[in-house]
Design a protein around this motif. Structure first.
Motif, mmCIF file in Angstrom:
data_model
loop_
_atom_site.group_PDB
_atom_site.id
_atom_site.type_symbol
_atom_site.label_atom_id
_atom_site.label_comp_id
_atom_site.label_asym_id
_atom_site.label_seq_id
_atom_site.Cartn_x
_atom_site.Cartn_y
_atom_site.Cartn_z
ATOM 1 N N ALA A 32 0.835 -1.196 0.000
ATOM 2 C CA ALA A 32 0.000 0.000 0.000
ATOM 3 C C ALA A 32 0.869 1.245 0.000
ATOM 4 C CB ALA A 32 -0.909 0.002 1.221
ATOM 5 N N ALA A 33 0.402 2.255 -0.736
ATOM 6 C CA ALA A 33 1.115 3.532 -0.758
ATOM 7 C C ALA A 33 0.885 4.234 0.574
ATOM 8 C CB ALA A 33 0.607 4.384 -1.905
ATOM 9 N N PRO A 34 1.896 4.881 1.098
ATOM 10 C CA PRO A 34 1.717 5.585 2.378
ATOM 11 C C PRO A 34 0.720 6.742 2.237
ATOM 12 C CG PRO A 34 3.882 6.038 1.445
ATOM 13 C CD PRO A 34 3.232 5.018 0.573
ATOM 14 N N LEU A 35 -0.139 6.875 3.231
ATOM 15 C CA LEU A 35 -1.128 7.941 3.245
ATOM 16 C C LEU A 35 -0.578 9.134 4.009
ATOM 17 C CD1 LEU A 35 -4.339 5.907 4.099
ATOM 18 C CD2 LEU A 35 -3.683 6.813 1.868
ATOM 19 N N PRO A 36 -0.897 10.323 3.558
ATOM 20 C CA PRO A 36 -0.485 11.498 4.336
ATOM 21 C C PRO A 36 -1.157 11.467 5.705
ATOM 22 C CG PRO A 36 -1.391 12.143 2.180
ATOM 23 C CD PRO A 36 -1.561 10.680 2.326
ATOM 24 N N GLN A 37 -0.421 11.807 6.749
ATOM 25 C CA GLN A 37 -0.932 11.716 8.120
ATOM 26 C C GLN A 37 -2.036 12.732 8.406
ATOM 27 O OE1 GLN A 37 -0.278 9.335 10.282
ATOM 28 N NE2 GLN A 37 1.056 8.366 8.786
ATOM 29 N N GLU A 38 -2.019 13.882 7.748
ATOM 30 C CA GLU A 38 -3.003 14.908 8.057
ATOM 31 C C GLU A 38 -4.343 14.711 7.353
ATOM 32 O OE1 GLU A 38 -0.795 15.070 5.075
ATOM 33 O OE2 GLU A 38 0.186 16.646 6.171
ATOM 34 N N SER A 39 -4.425 13.773 6.405
ATOM 35 C CA SER A 39 -5.676 13.614 5.661
ATOM 36 C C SER A 39 -6.693 12.819 6.472
ATOM 37 C CB SER A 39 -5.416 12.935 4.320
ATOM 38 O OG SER A 39 -5.076 11.593 4.532
ATOM 39 N N HIS A 40 -7.928 13.131 6.255
ATOM 40 C CA HIS A 40 -9.037 12.386 6.851
ATOM 41 C C HIS A 40 -9.863 11.855 5.686
ATOM 42 C CE1 HIS A 40 -12.062 11.254 9.794
ATOM 43 N NE2 HIS A 40 -12.957 11.681 8.922
ATOM 44 N N SER A 41 -10.054 10.550 5.648
ATOM 45 C CA SER A 41 -10.723 9.962 4.494
ATOM 46 C C SER A 41 -11.825 9.015 4.934
ATOM 47 C CB SER A 41 -9.714 9.224 3.616
ATOM 48 O OG SER A 41 -9.122 8.186 4.350
ATOM 49 N N GLU A 42 -12.619 8.652 3.940
ATOM 50 C CA GLU A 42 -13.666 7.665 4.168
ATOM 51 C C GLU A 42 -13.598 6.681 3.006
ATOM 52 O OE1 GLU A 42 -17.614 8.778 5.664
ATOM 53 O OE2 GLU A 42 -18.364 7.848 3.826
ATOM 54 N N ILE A 43 -13.560 5.404 3.331
ATOM 55 C CA ILE A 43 -13.494 4.356 2.325
ATOM 56 C C ILE A 43 -14.724 3.476 2.493
ATOM 57 C CG2 ILE A 43 -12.189 2.381 1.453
ATOM 58 C CD1 ILE A 43 -9.696 3.626 2.748
ATOM 59 N N LEU A 44 -15.420 3.217 1.376
ATOM 60 C CA LEU A 44 -16.570 2.322 1.387
ATOM 61 C C LEU A 44 -16.243 1.144 0.486
ATOM 62 C CD1 LEU A 44 -19.485 1.638 2.165
ATOM 63 C CD2 LEU A 44 -20.222 2.948 0.179
ATOM 64 N N ILE A 45 -16.258 -0.066 1.046
ATOM 65 C CA ILE A 45 -15.943 -1.279 0.297
ATOM 66 C C ILE A 45 -17.186 -2.152 0.298
ATOM 67 C CG2 ILE A 45 -14.467 -3.313 0.169
ATOM 68 C CD1 ILE A 45 -12.401 -1.738 1.829
ATOM 69 N N GLU A 46 -17.607 -2.575 -0.907
ATOM 70 C CA GLU A 46 -18.750 -3.475 -1.039
ATOM 71 C C GLU A 46 -18.291 -4.728 -1.763
ATOM 72 O OE1 GLU A 46 -22.360 -1.789 -2.575
ATOM 73 O OE2 GLU A 46 -21.859 0.178 -1.758
ATOM 74 N N VAL A 47 -18.429 -5.881 -1.117
ATOM 75 C CA VAL A 47 -18.112 -7.175 -1.711
ATOM 76 C C VAL A 47 -19.310 -8.075 -1.467
ATOM 77 C CG1 VAL A 47 -16.564 -9.156 -1.710
ATOM 78 C CG2 VAL A 47 -15.640 -6.871 -1.297
ATOM 79 N N GLY A 48 -20.054 -8.394 -2.536
ATOM 80 C CA GLY A 48 -21.258 -9.216 -2.373
ATOM 81 C C GLY A 48 -22.264 -8.480 -1.508
ATOM 82 N N ASN A 49 -22.698 -9.123 -0.430
ATOM 83 C CA ASN A 49 -23.640 -8.500 0.498
ATOM 84 C C ASN A 49 -22.944 -7.742 1.615
ATOM 85 O OD1 ASN A 49 -25.818 -9.517 -0.892
ATOM 86 N ND2 ASN A 49 -25.935 -11.375 0.320
#
Length: 132
Positions: free
Chosen positions: A92-109
């Protein structure tokens, strides 16, 4: 009057009322080999011979076990080996420490929402578990 019949229908042996049929191995073998022909459905073969499709499936297993003699060369089965292969994800690429993110992952149900700044190892483990 003389009647000649040049075609003999291959049908199941006659059944006695109230008794379970006892089909000869040669008949079972013929039905099973017909069910392995390309584009043929087991239920259609069963109906043609006035027997239950579940019986044909049972005979197919017995055929594979050699109950009706050696397996015919016309019914060739390919060897299959099921192995458990690990999922190799790229680092994985390193994420900037100051960022705030939201990740939504959908796999099947399954749906997974990750907010904040999770570490690369956390994301990698999460994805590996979801993609199993």
């Amino acid at each position: 009057m003389l009647l000649l019949v040049d075609t003999i229908l291959d049908i199941a042996p006659a059944r006695c009322a109230g008794r379970r049929p006892n089909f000869p191995p040669s008949f079972k073998r013929k039905v099973v080999e017909a069910s392995y022909q390309p584009g043929v459905s087991v239920s259609l073969i069963a109906r043609e011979h006035d027997i239950n499709a579940n019986m044909v499936f049972r005979w197919r297993q017995q055929y594979q076990d050699g109950a009706f003699g050696p397996v015919s060369q016309s019914a060739t089965f390919l060897p299959v080996e099921v192995i458990k292969a690990p999922i190799d994800l790229p680092p994985a690429a390193p994420l900037p420490q100051e960022s705030h993110s939201e990740i939504l992952i959908e796999v099947g149900n399954a749906k997974l929402r990750i907010t904040g700044t999770p570490g690369p190892q956390t994301l990698q483990l999460t994805l590996q578990q979801l993609l199993r």
